[in-house]
Enzyme design. Sequence first.
Site, PDB file in Angstrom:
ATOM      1  N   SER A  16      -6.631  35.863  -7.005  1.00 50.06           N
ATOM      2  CA  SER A  16      -6.695  36.392  -8.096  1.00 50.06           C
ATOM      3  C   SER A  16      -5.488  35.706  -9.260  1.00 50.06           C
ATOM      4  O   SER A  16      -4.395  36.395  -8.035  1.00 50.06           O
ATOM      5  CB  SER A  16      -7.182  36.632  -8.670  1.00 50.06           C
ATOM      6  OG  SER A  16      -6.487  38.700  -8.236  1.00 50.06           O
ATOM      7  N   ASP A  17      -4.989  35.204 -10.421  1.00 46.42           N
ATOM      8  CA  ASP A  17      -3.889  36.047 -10.489  1.00 46.42           C
ATOM      9  C   ASP A  17      -3.871  37.756 -10.518  1.00 46.42           C
ATOM     10  O   ASP A  17      -4.583  38.452 -10.520  1.00 46.42           O
ATOM     11  CB  ASP A  17      -3.551  35.338 -11.656  1.00 46.42           C
ATOM     12  CG  ASP A  17      -2.096  34.940 -12.616  1.00 46.42           C
ATOM     13  OD1 ASP A  17      -1.300  35.422 -11.994  1.00 46.42           O
ATOM     14  OD2 ASP A  17      -2.047  34.243 -13.463  1.00 46.42           O
ATOM     15  N   TRP A  18      -2.184  37.794 -11.088  1.00 41.17           N
ATOM     16  CA  TRP A  18      -2.063  38.889 -10.801  1.00 41.17           C
ATOM     17  C   TRP A  18      -3.242  40.206 -12.189  1.00 41.17           C
ATOM     18  O   TRP A  18      -2.226  39.437 -13.433  1.00 41.17           O
ATOM     19  CB  TRP A  18      -1.461  39.769 -10.984  1.00 41.17           C
ATOM     20  CG  TRP A  18      -0.613  39.622  -9.450  1.00 41.17           C
ATOM     21  CD1 TRP A  18       0.204  40.951  -8.593  1.00 41.17           C
ATOM     22  CD2 TRP A  18      -0.561  38.752  -8.414  1.00 41.17           C
ATOM     23  NE1 TRP A  18       0.787  40.777  -7.443  1.00 41.17           N
ATOM     24  CE2 TRP A  18       0.071  39.487  -6.816  1.00 41.17           C
ATOM     25  CE3 TRP A  18      -0.941  37.295  -8.240  1.00 41.17           C
ATOM     26  CZ2 TRP A  18       0.437  38.575  -5.635  1.00 41.17           C
ATOM     27  CZ3 TRP A  18      -1.051  37.409  -6.965  1.00 41.17           C
ATOM     28  CH2 TRP A  18       0.135  37.524  -5.790  1.00 41.17           C
ATOM     29  N   GLY A  65      -6.270  39.074 -13.326  1.00 40.19           N
ATOM     30  CA  GLY A  65      -6.614  38.789 -13.429  1.00 40.19           C
ATOM     31  C   GLY A  65      -8.451  38.300 -13.389  1.00 40.19           C
ATOM     32  O   GLY A  65      -9.506  37.776 -13.685  1.00 40.19           O
TER      33      GLY A  65
END
Length: 721
Positions: free
Chosen positions: A235-237, A239
Amino acid sequence: MKEDFKEEIRSVISKMTLDDKIAMIHGAHLFQNGSVERLSIPALTMSDGPMGVRAEFEPDHWMPMQHSSDQVTYLPCNSALASTWNRSLSKDMGSVLGEENRGRGKDISLAPGINIKRTPLCGRNFEYFSEDPYITGELASEFVKGLQEWDVAACVKHFALNNQETQRLEVNAEVDEEVLRRIYLRAFHKVLKEGGAYSVMGAYNKYKDDYCNENPFLLTQILRDEWKWDGTVISDWGGVHNTDKAAVSDLDLEMSVKDNFDEYVMANPLKQKIESGEIDEAYIDKKVYHLLLLMYRLKMLGGFVRKCGSYNTPMHRQVALDVARESVILLKNDNNILPLKRDKLKKVLVIGENGDRIHSNAGGSAEIKALYEITPLMGLRSHIGGNCKVDYAEGYTSRFKADEPSAFDEGGTNWERLDAIRKAAEANWQEASLENGGGKTQSVINVDEKLSALRKKLRDEALSMASDTSYEKVIFIGGINHDFDSEGIDRINMELPYEQNELIEELLKIRPDLVVVMVAGSPVNMTPWADKVKALIWTYYNGIEGGNALADVILGNVNPSGKLAETIGHDLKDYGSHVLAKFPEPETAHYTEGFKVGYRFNDTDKVEPLFPFGYGLSYTSFEYRSPKMSLDSNGNKVITVCIQNTGKVSGSEIVQVYARRKGAEVFQELAGFEKVYIRAGEEREVEIQIELDHETELSKSFNKSVEYAIGSSSRDIRMVI
């Protein structure tokens, strides 16, 4: 080394407890997941990219470690790399990033960024390659191959449709599925399947009202079922939002910006649901499987000898210089003003804040703690030498307040101020993100009387110096900076800030032969003076050796060969995302321009840009002739054309092939390119392979009526077959 570790992985999983599994699938520190020490399973350590390995932070706080050993090679941005149109250099630059990541003890490089440049206003455009998915896929695939040679995983980002920073944590992208596949997913397919990327990062935004990091269509239907990709999804941080959706999705690892690691969506909340029987533990086994497979591929498990890497080597700096040299784009050169003749120069004046400004230390997660950064002024002074005096005038200021301390006072960088700004920004990132949906559009800068007076003072000083006829040449170096090109913000317009237009126009009255250099991460409006200036150079944020590369081109040590991998319009009316759609849209982004992204809009709707896609001048000239078409052993079309260097200087030409299909939604699409070096007066036969991706309409019309336009840019077509 074998790729299939199914038996080994299943054996490991059979020995794991639920706590072991949960520890692995979420962050235990800001850039690490959890380890399982009793089974000798290490943590995966990550670092931001792609312009270099980011500085070290404290494990659980967004505070730099404040030591010197994390200074690294600052690489040109991806937009600069794309301007080289050089597959080999892209692999070399990826290799540098991979080796430096491994040298710093990293397992995953959060790079490259390959989102399509839908609009010139996106704040992260400098991190991306192009408005075109074909060149993006070609170059990024080679980048990934080079990076992963060092037992480091590339994490390709952001999957998918992360085309605006405004409300990036919440905005829902609404796009036709065929457009999604042919424009926005095509490069991902190429890089993941043919480039062999080991991991991918989900985007913050939503698609079909589901967050991309939990999205069943993107992660399951596309990635796993259709593409048969078995890599790791990270995941993006910050997200990930819903435990139930994340658990059953094909997301493997949740990362975030907070330090309450056990409270992450896939931490204790998920453990409790598994223990209560609400969620099947088999979903977690699948995530752990992908993480363990990644570790085997990186030789972290299995007893393999892993490469150790290194950083800040002379070879790395040479690669950075090679990329920077080939990325510089000559946009205008009337009357052959360039190159300047070094032996005839006695006195040169450089004007503009970007002439003596460094860019490595800003831009959001792309910021780099560079070993050094050669500014344009330093590059020119060191190359011209002591027989010529090179003077400097700031000319304009990027300060927003007249009494604000400059980050560049006393001819250098005010590191104390920049560090304070960076610390404050990092400390407040989480709260700011929650307030503005993770990103915003810039507001209009208010100029008070004091700031206006300061700008006038700097402008008048520069104009006074430029009036001194003892200067043989005056070079203006302007553009924008990471106040505009940055994660978390989109620009409000394309206008050149800090009253630079007024300065340039006044300088041109005094110095009609003024050389103008624009340094930027995305297009700016140059129409107020573009038809008046005779010599114009475009350069992106060009890494540790950027100033030397620029000096090499200005002085003729290097023949410029960079070409635009994006369209530079007069203004926003030259972009389909602003004429046929709206940008930005905070709640739902409607991609109503469809396929008409970048040059596809200009060429189809006959909108003449300021400088077209694929454009760039040289100090020599090339002639095209004798085109032929054939099929290779795999049945792919190959176009052969003879290119002759008809000038007096050796140089490189980028031969471009565009496919034109009758009845298609767009007039033409890039279908192949090749960069070739030709000595002065010589001729070479160039082969360009037309590689058709199954996701594109090009492949659908393989047996239909297709003609191929061959030329030096999308608008400079020399022949059609």
